[in-house]
Design a protein around this motif. Structure first.
Motif: not given
Length: 157
Positions: A127-128, A133, A136
Motif C-alpha cells: 500500500w503506497h 500508507a 501504516s
C-alpha cells in the motif's frame, strides 16, 4: 535501532520516523527528531545519533543541496543510513556518502532504513497511496520489531 520510511507519490512526499533510542541494553523514547523538512528537502537518518549532524547542517543551511549537506557533515560513522527527498527524487546514502537514487515506478518511489525497514518496506509495497500508507508502514515496523516505537514524526513536502 529505528525505522525511517519515505514515500513519493503524485499526491505528495512524506518521510517519517519512530521515537526510540536504544543500545544493546536499554531503550527509551526521545523527543529529538530523526526526520525533518529543510527548505525543499526531507531528510531522515538511522543507525546512530551521529546522523543528527546531517539534520543540524540542513537546518542551518536549508538552501544547500543534499549533496552539499553531506559534504559539510564530515565523515560519518559506520552503519549510518540517510534518506532524502529532493527535487521529486528519493535518495539513499550511507557512511561512504555515495548518493543513490531510488527508481520510480508509475510515479511512485519508497524506501525505509533502520532495523524496522523490512516490515516498513513490505507495508509500502502493499500500500503506497499517500500519508496514511506511510503511517501504516511505521506501525507495521512497530508491531513486528521490538526496537521501533512511536510516537511517529511525519514531515511533508
Amino acid at each position: 535501532m529505528t525505522v525511517v520510511s519515505a514515500l513519493i507519490t503524485p499526491k505528495g512526499c512524506w518521510i517519517g520516523a519512530d521515537s526510540l533510542s536504544s543500545d544493546d541494553i536499554t531503550c527509551t523514547n526521545v523527543s529529538t527528531p530523526k526526520v525533518g523538512r529543510f527548505g525543499d528537502k526531507l531528510i531522515g537518518f538511522a543507525g546512530s545519533w551521529e546522523g543528527q549532524r546531517v539534520l543540524d547542517i540542513a537546518a542551518r543551511h536549508p538552501e544547500l543541496t543534499y549533496a552539499e549537506v553531506l559534504f559539510r557533515s564530515g565523515p560519518l560513522k559506520e552503519g549510518i543510513r540517510i534518506l532524502c527527498v529532493e527535487n521529486g527524487k528519493l535518495l539513499f546514502s550511507q557512511e561512504d556518502k555515495e548518493i543513490l537514487v531510488r527508481r520510480k515506478r508509475h510515479g511512485i518511489s519508497y524506501d525505509a532504513i533502520g532495523s524496522g525497514s523490512p516490515h516498513a518496506l513490505g507495508s509500502l509495497y502493499s500500500w503506497h497511496d499517500g500519508r496514511e500508507a506511510l503511517i501504516s508502514s511505521l506501525k507495521a515496523a512497530e508491531a513486528h520489531n521490538p526496537f521501533v516505537r512511536g510516537p511517529f514524526k511525519i514531515v511533508t513536502l
